[in-house]
Design an enzyme around this catalytic site. Structure first.
Site, PDB file in Angstrom:
ATOM      1  N   SER A 215      -1.440  -2.093 -10.373  1.00 34.26           N
ATOM      2  CA  SER A 215      -0.469  -1.133  -9.833  1.00 34.26           C
ATOM      3  C   SER A 215       0.243  -0.339 -10.917  1.00 34.26           C
ATOM      4  O   SER A 215       0.171  -0.660 -12.101  1.00 34.26           O
ATOM      5  CB  SER A 215       0.576  -1.873  -8.989  1.00 34.26           C
ATOM      6  OG  SER A 215      -0.039  -2.600  -7.951  1.00 34.26           O
TER       7      SER A 215
ATOM      8  N   SER B 299      -4.554  -1.527  -5.830  1.00 30.90           N
ATOM      9  CA  SER B 299      -3.582  -0.794  -6.636  1.00 30.90           C
ATOM     10  C   SER B 299      -2.430  -0.272  -5.782  1.00 30.90           C
ATOM     11  O   SER B 299      -2.648   0.417  -4.787  1.00 30.90           O
ATOM     12  CB  SER B 299      -4.285   0.383  -7.327  1.00 30.90           C
ATOM     13  OG  SER B 299      -3.500   0.920  -8.348  1.00 30.90           O
TER      14      SER B 299
ATOM     15  N   ASP C 189       0.119   2.268  -6.213  1.00 31.53           N
ATOM     16  CA  ASP C 189       0.486   3.387  -7.092  1.00 31.53           C
ATOM     17  C   ASP C 189       1.518   4.262  -6.400  1.00 31.53           C
ATOM     18  O   ASP C 189       1.211   4.934  -5.412  1.00 31.53           O
ATOM     19  CB  ASP C 189      -0.753   4.220  -7.423  1.00 31.53           C
ATOM     20  CG  ASP C 189      -1.871   3.375  -8.025  1.00 31.53           C
ATOM     21  OD1 ASP C 189      -1.553   2.509  -8.852  1.00 31.53           O
ATOM     22  OD2 ASP C 189      -3.041   3.578  -7.654  1.00 31.53           O
TER      23      ASP C 189
END
Length: 336
Positions: free
Chosen positions: A233, A271, A273
């Site tokens: 992340s 992830s 993000d």
């Protein structure tokens, strides 16, 4: 700390926009950063980083704000209300995944004691996280209320420490040890110059590329070696004194997420993000959208530089079970 300066990174990346005075998110007047590192031998590598806008700590107030989600595999507490109302009500706290919920409670308690909150019955704490469980014993949830309060209370307008500090203590990204990074770039709208400041908590996978050249570690990379790995992340906090409204800040925040790709992010399934963008100015009349191109470019450049700074400032770290995150050196980048 590495023997390089932020202006060396600026030159290496061939950026067009000049950095602010300190090349940090704190170049935006009224923004402070506080950090607390929690480390115990090779077992614990965690902590807290707080981005504190002064306007939210002296009275009941809010600032224009937006969130951009590149991939939503994360726990960004407070995101839905920001998306709905376009307003930031509290400082932004970053920490480890399983400590995010305790951090949110501590942030609420701290805010309720601020001036103007004597009758508050609803508040939207904003807490972001990355997973430091590869290097740190995340299940202990070692971050306490006291750590969060200390980070908030100790926040200063000085250039924040980078690398393996605060919420960045247990991070690794792009095959190298990573952590907290910060940078700023100036942007002109019309006849006025403004600052775009970025702070990142970098913990994502991919192959590092700098000025188009791949840069490999000898352990490239832990996510490829462990396909079931979680915690891939990046949290990006962006502050500006440009008088943008929440919708425009959403456009800016998306550019911050795009900037990860410039350094080689692969945006995997696991992830989380996120970019949180806020302005320290509530605009009476925001600028025309067509005038925002310099802000977009400054955002891309500041985010790219902040991520690279987070890598260069992080030394090789031995974590739990003997796991090693190698440090990125200036020699990796220059071939010297």
């Amino acid at each position: 700390m590495p023997d390089h300066a932020p202006d060396s990174v600026h030159a290496l990346l061939h950026h067009a926009h000049a950095p602010g005075a300190c090349d940090a998110i704190t170049d935006v007047a009224g923004v402070r950063v506080g950090q607390v590192t929690v480390r115990e031998g090779s077992t614990l590598h965690t902590g807290v980083t707080a981005v504190v806008p002064d306007a939210l700590t002296t009275a009941r107030a809010s600032l224009p704000c937006a969130v951009a989600v590149g991939n939503g595999h994360g726990k960004l507490i407070g995101a839905t209300q920001i998306a709905e109302l376009g307003a930031l009500e509290t400082p932004i706290v970053l920490t480890s995944t399983l400590s995010a919920f305790r951090a949110a409670d501590a942030l609420v308690g701290w805010m309720l004691a601020r001036p103007g909150h004597e009758r508050t019955i609803s508040l939207n704490p904003v807490v972001g996280e990355c997973n430091d469980g590869w290097l740190s014993d995340i299940r202990t949830r070692a971050v306490t209320d006291a750590h969060v309060v200390q980070a908030l209370e100790s926040a200063t307008p000085d250039r924040p420490e980078e690398g393996s500090v605060g919420a960045g203590t247990g991070m690794d990204a792009l095959g190298f040890k990573a952590g907290i990074g910060t940078a700023s770039r100036t942007a002109r709208i019309g006849l006025e110059d403004y600052v775009v400041g970025v702070l990142v908590q970098a913990n994502f996978s991919g192959t590092l590329r700098v000025a188009g050249r791949p840069v490999l570690s000898n352990q490239q990379d832990r996510h490829a070696r462990t396909p079931d790995a979680q915690g891939n992340s990046c949290m990006i906090v962006l502050a500006t004194n440009a008088p943008l409204d929440a919708r425009q800040l959403g456009r800016v925040a998306r550019r911050a997420v795009y900037a990860m790709g410039r350094l080689g992010a692969d945006y995997r399934h696991g992830s989380g993000d996120y970019a949180i963008a806020f302005s320290t100015v509530a605009p009476a009349r925001p600028p025309a959208d067509a005038a925002l191109n310099p802000v977009f470019t400054a955002t891309l450049e500041a985010t790219e530089a902040a991520i690279l700074q987070s890598l260069l400032a992080s030394p090789t770290t031995v974590g739990r079970e003997g796991r090693v995150a190698p440090g990125l050196t200036w020699e990796h980048l220059t071939g010297a």
